[in-house]
Design an enzyme around this catalytic site. Sequence first.
Site, PDB file in Angstrom:
ATOM      1  N   GLY A  10      -6.115   2.751   7.955  1.00 56.39           N
ATOM      2  CA  GLY A  10      -6.208   3.628   9.005  1.00 56.39           C
ATOM      3  C   GLY A  10      -6.085   2.914  10.440  1.00 56.39           C
ATOM      4  O   GLY A  10      -7.516   2.671  10.697  1.00 56.39           O
ATOM      5  N   GLY A  11      -5.349   2.831  11.320  1.00 51.81           N
ATOM      6  CA  GLY A  11      -5.724   2.296  12.543  1.00 51.81           C
ATOM      7  C   GLY A  11      -6.026   0.881  12.702  1.00 51.81           C
ATOM      8  O   GLY A  11      -6.348   0.300  13.723  1.00 51.81           O
ATOM      9  N   MET A  39       1.024  11.749  -0.797  1.00 53.54           N
ATOM     10  CA  MET A  39       0.378  12.893  -0.241  1.00 53.54           C
ATOM     11  C   MET A  39       0.791  14.211  -0.829  1.00 53.54           C
ATOM     12  O   MET A  39       2.159  14.405  -1.072  1.00 53.54           O
ATOM     13  CB  MET A  39       0.387  13.094   1.330  1.00 53.54           C
ATOM     14  N   HIS A  70      -2.607   4.715  -3.323  1.00 53.28           N
ATOM     15  CA  HIS A  70      -3.573   5.663  -2.615  1.00 53.28           C
ATOM     16  C   HIS A  70      -3.362   7.022  -2.876  1.00 53.28           C
ATOM     17  O   HIS A  70      -2.409   7.471  -2.085  1.00 53.28           O
ATOM     18  CB  HIS A  70      -3.852   5.272  -1.247  1.00 53.28           C
ATOM     19  N   GLY A 117       0.171   0.072   8.441  1.00 55.72           N
ATOM     20  CA  GLY A 117       1.277   0.606   8.637  1.00 55.72           C
ATOM     21  C   GLY A 117       2.174   0.378   9.910  1.00 55.72           C
ATOM     22  O   GLY A 117       2.869  -0.268  10.034  1.00 55.72           O
ATOM     23  N   HIS A 157       0.748  -1.106   0.050  1.00 53.24           N
ATOM     24  CA  HIS A 157      -0.037   0.051   0.023  1.00 53.24           C
ATOM     25  C   HIS A 157       0.797   1.209  -0.199  1.00 53.24           C
ATOM     26  O   HIS A 157       1.681   1.464   0.864  1.00 53.24           O
ATOM     27  CB  HIS A 157      -1.034  -0.082   1.166  1.00 53.24           C
ATOM     28  N   MET A 205      -3.708  10.828  -2.286  1.00 52.58           N
ATOM     29  CA  MET A 205      -4.225  11.938  -1.286  1.00 52.58           C
ATOM     30  C   MET A 205      -3.739  13.286  -1.906  1.00 52.58           C
ATOM     31  O   MET A 205      -2.980  13.911  -1.368  1.00 52.58           O
ATOM     32  CB  MET A 205      -3.845  11.465   0.106  1.00 52.58           C
ATOM     33  N   GLY A 237      -3.612  11.597   6.124  1.00 55.16           N
ATOM     34  CA  GLY A 237      -2.334  12.422   6.217  1.00 55.16           C
ATOM     35  C   GLY A 237      -1.362  11.789   6.975  1.00 55.16           C
ATOM     36  O   GLY A 237      -0.291  12.049   6.625  1.00 55.16           O
ATOM     37  N   PHE A 238      -1.609  10.974   8.033  1.00 54.24           N
ATOM     38  CA  PHE A 238      -0.559  10.436   8.819  1.00 54.24           C
ATOM     39  C   PHE A 238      -0.761   8.804   9.228  1.00 54.24           C
ATOM     40  O   PHE A 238      -2.007   8.563   9.339  1.00 54.24           O
ATOM     41  CB  PHE A 238      -0.518  11.286  10.004  1.00 54.24           C
ATOM     42  N   GLY A 239       0.337   8.257   9.232  1.00 51.42           N
ATOM     43  CA  GLY A 239       0.451   6.874   9.987  1.00 51.42           C
ATOM     44  C   GLY A 239       0.123   7.095  11.453  1.00 51.42           C
ATOM     45  O   GLY A 239       0.209   7.884  12.058  1.00 51.42           O
ATOM     46  N   GLY A 240      -0.268   5.879  11.836  1.00 46.09           N
ATOM     47  CA  GLY A 240       0.015   5.832  13.317  1.00 46.09           C
ATOM     48  C   GLY A 240      -1.259   6.357  14.119  1.00 46.09           C
ATOM     49  O   GLY A 240      -1.281   6.653  15.425  1.00 46.09           O
TER      50      GLY A 240
HETATM   51  C1  DX5 Z   1      -2.992   7.521   6.108  1.00 46.39           C
HETATM   52  C2  DX5 Z   1      -2.805   6.867   5.093  1.00 46.39           C
HETATM   53  C3  DX5 Z   1      -2.752   5.040   5.580  1.00 46.39           C
HETATM   54  C4  DX5 Z   1      -1.749   5.014   6.657  1.00 46.39           C
HETATM   55  C5  DX5 Z   1      -1.991   3.899   7.547  1.00 46.39           C
HETATM   56  O1  DX5 Z   1      -3.551   8.570   5.397  1.00 46.39           O
HETATM   57  O2  DX5 Z   1      -3.719   6.701   3.888  1.00 46.39           O
HETATM   58  O3  DX5 Z   1      -2.405   4.408   4.750  1.00 46.39           O
HETATM   59  O4  DX5 Z   1      -0.179   4.413   5.975  1.00 46.39           O
HETATM   60  O5  DX5 Z   1      -1.206   3.941   8.759  1.00 46.39           O
HETATM   61  P1  DX5 Z   1      -1.563   3.220  10.046  1.00 46.39           P
HETATM   62  O6  DX5 Z   1      -1.893   1.589   9.774  1.00 46.39           O
HETATM   63  O7  DX5 Z   1      -0.508   3.259  10.659  1.00 46.39           O
HETATM   64  O8  DX5 Z   1      -2.860   3.941  10.539  1.00 46.39           O
HETATM   65 ZN    ZN Z   2      -3.488   4.815   2.634  1.00 47.31          ZN
END
Ligand code: DX5
Ligand code: ZN
Length: 215
Positions: free
Chosen positions: A175-176, A36, A65, A196, A32, A67, A141-144
Amino acid sequence: MAIVAPSILSADFANIQRDVEMINSSNADWFHIDVMDGVFVPNISFGFPVLKAIQKHAKKPLDVHLMIVEPEKYFQEFKNAGAEILSVHIEACTHLHRSIQQIKSLGIKAGVALNPHTPILFLKEIIADIDLVCVMSVNPGFGGQSFIENTYLKIKELKNLISEKNSSALIEIDGGVSLSNYKKLIDCGADVLVAGNTVFSSSNPVQTILELKNV
Ligand code: DX5
Ligand code: ZN
């Protein structure tokens, strides 16, 4: 058993080849890839040079993906960089139907991503034309970040819409996703799990991927 797609956003970019090989050698199904632009989302990730570096080593499909605003400007270039599944955000596409047809005309799969506030109903007229719905379970926008619980309801609604419209779209959750919610997500109807932080912050990512595969 779900399709598992580790999100490269959480990889170590100084060791991208190592992390790509780890996914190659694991039970994961797809990569994946989060692109961004700092406009559609309040963060900038990476672009074509990084994508091409991933493509060079990846032995599994790249699920990209986007964004970004005006994604249609770059569909061809993303295909050239190895995208096999290309998802655009419904909130970023004024002419979504046209964008989907453009992606499909390149011979790759087309997906639509939905922000947490966007109703499933907005997919009604496009669901039969698409291969995947990326349901955002965090604000992109962000992981974690932590998982938004309302997602379970959205998955069920989407499942109903898909069968009502005879669509073959896969339901992807992004996400999450964690070891404590993945089973419930699959029970609700998720087909694809993006992960992620759960994979890359694990002390044994290959084992964590195996667990997500529910083996
Ligand atoms: C968020 C991304 C996700 C992100 C998920 O904007 O689209 O793909 O990498 O990360 P986790 O699994 O850490 O929430
Ligand atoms: Zn994504």
